[in-house]
Scaffold this motif. Structure first.
Motif, PDB file in Angstrom:
ATOM      1  N   LEU A   2      87.438  86.124   9.005  1.00 26.89           N
ATOM      2  CA  LEU A   2      86.880  87.336   8.402  1.00 26.89           C
ATOM      3  C   LEU A   2      85.363  87.253   8.561  1.00 26.89           C
ATOM      4  N   LEU A   3      84.779  88.237   9.236  1.00 28.38           N
ATOM      5  CA  LEU A   3      83.341  88.225   9.503  1.00 28.38           C
ATOM      6  C   LEU A   3      82.629  89.117   8.489  1.00 28.38           C
ATOM      7  N   VAL A   4      81.749  88.500   7.700  1.00 25.34           N
ATOM      8  CA  VAL A   4      81.064  89.189   6.604  1.00 25.34           C
ATOM      9  C   VAL A   4      79.569  89.256   6.897  1.00 25.34           C
ATOM     10  N   GLY A   5      78.982  90.441   6.768  1.00 29.48           N
ATOM     11  CA  GLY A   5      77.534  90.579   6.831  1.00 29.48           C
ATOM     12  C   GLY A   5      76.987  90.545   5.420  1.00 29.48           C
ATOM     13  N   LEU A   6      75.990  89.705   5.179  1.00 25.02           N
ATOM     14  CA  LEU A   6      75.363  89.607   3.853  1.00 25.02           C
ATOM     15  C   LEU A   6      73.881  89.946   4.004  1.00 25.02           C
ATOM     16  N   THR A   7      73.460  91.002   3.311  1.00 23.06           N
ATOM     17  CA  THR A   7      72.075  91.432   3.456  1.00 23.06           C
ATOM     18  C   THR A   7      71.524  91.897   2.121  1.00 23.06           C
ATOM     19  N   GLY A   8      70.234  92.221   2.102  1.00 21.00           N
ATOM     20  CA  GLY A   8      69.574  92.656   0.875  1.00 21.00           C
ATOM     21  C   GLY A   8      68.103  92.873   1.153  1.00 21.00           C
ATOM     22  N   GLY A   9      67.306  92.925   0.106  1.00 18.82           N
ATOM     23  CA  GLY A   9      65.864  93.070   0.262  1.00 18.82           C
ATOM     24  C   GLY A   9      65.162  91.818  -0.215  1.00 18.82           C
ATOM     25  N   ILE A  10      63.886  91.728   0.048  1.00 17.79           N
ATOM     26  CA  ILE A  10      63.104  90.572  -0.403  1.00 17.79           C
ATOM     27  C   ILE A  10      63.169  90.495  -1.939  1.00 17.79           C
ATOM     28  N   LYS A 165      69.316 102.768   0.648  1.00 17.85           N
ATOM     29  CA  LYS A 165      69.887 103.138   1.961  1.00 17.85           C
ATOM     30  C   LYS A 165      70.887 102.072   2.423  1.00 17.85           C
ATOM     31  N   LYS A 166      70.571 100.814   2.138  1.00 18.63           N
ATOM     32  CA  LYS A 166      71.503  99.740   2.505  1.00 18.63           C
ATOM     33  C   LYS A 166      72.788  99.859   1.693  1.00 18.63           C
ATOM     34  N   GLU A 167      72.628 100.202   0.403  1.00 21.92           N
ATOM     35  CA  GLU A 167      73.802 100.348  -0.469  1.00 21.92           C
ATOM     36  C   GLU A 167      74.757 101.418   0.063  1.00 21.92           C
ATOM     37  N   GLU A 168      74.183 102.461   0.675  1.00 22.50           N
ATOM     38  CA  GLU A 168      75.015 103.575   1.170  1.00 22.50           C
ATOM     39  C   GLU A 168      76.011 103.132   2.240  1.00 22.50           C
ATOM     40  N   VAL A 169      75.655 102.114   3.022  1.00 22.62           N
ATOM     41  CA  VAL A 169      76.562 101.668   4.103  1.00 22.62           C
ATOM     42  C   VAL A 169      77.348 100.407   3.722  1.00 22.62           C
ATOM     43  N   ALA A 170      77.115  99.903   2.500  1.00 19.90           N
ATOM     44  CA  ALA A 170      77.772  98.661   2.073  1.00 19.90           C
ATOM     45  C   ALA A 170      79.237  98.883   1.742  1.00 19.90           C
TER      46      ALA A 170
END
Length: 200
Positions: A2-10, A165-170
């Motif tokens: 399972l390939l998971v992208g983990l992202t966020g802001g500083i 904006k990131k939350e919108e595609v999460a």
């Protein structure tokens, strides 16, 4: 796999969540680590960066002076594009080599990277997780943890792609405005979901 992208802001706590997932058994591929490896002495990436930016970006020990490079590209968009044109393909190559090692397993593989959404790469993951926090919380963490002054912290946050904006595609949003105690149950629930999907 399972390939998971983990992202966020500083200052949103992405690295904290990454560490918690690693403790639970996730394989973490760290974009910052790949970026370092892409320009290690002896690599094609290192050679190209030195050719582009000159010998003054090499330290006495022969390694790349990443701070000197960062200072050069921060104020110069053209220089930044040059650097990215060198490092991004190398990071991409290293990333694929890492992912391929787990291709036929039931591992949860997490790519921990700040720029997944900005790079238009969100579609490349089975699950995209965004770690989010209020701007005030981000500022507080940057002041406390990275010794930034408030003005610099706000400038760094403003220069980034908005977390909303990131939350919108999460697929999953982890809200990290509180303590580690508040974060634990969210990560626990996330891990249970990811592990179940990986085993399907």
């Amino acid at each position: 796999m399972l390939l998971v992208g983990l992202t966020g802001g500083i200052g949103s706590g992405k690295s904290t969540v990454s560490g918690m997932l690693a403790e639970r058994g996730a394989v973490i591929i760290d974009a910052d680590d790949l970026a370092r490896r892409a320009v290690e002495p002896g690599t094609p990436g290192f050679q190209k960066v030195v050719e582009a930016f000159g010998p003054e970006v090499v330290r006495d020990d022969g390694s790349l002076d990443r701070e000197a490079v960062a200072a050069r590209v921060f104020a110069d968009p053209e220089a930044r594009m040059t650097l990215e044109s060198i490092t991004h393909p190398e990071v991409f190559r290293l990333y694929h080599a890492e992912v391929d090692r787990y291709r036929d397993t039931d591992q949860v593989v997490v790519f921990d990277a700040p720029l997944i959404v900005e790079a238009g790469a969100a579609e490349g993951f089975d699950v995209l997780v965004v770690v989010s926090a209020s701007e005030q919380e981000q500022v507080s963490r940057l002041v406390a943890d990275r010794q930034m002054n408030e003005q610099d912290a706000r400038a760094r946050i403003a220069a980034q792609f908005p977390l909303e904006k990131k939350e919108e595609v999460a697929d999953v949003v982890i809200r990290n405005d509180g303590s580690i105690e508040n974060l634990q149950p969210q990560v626990e629930a996330l891990w249970a979901d990811l592990a179940a999907r990986a085993n399907r």
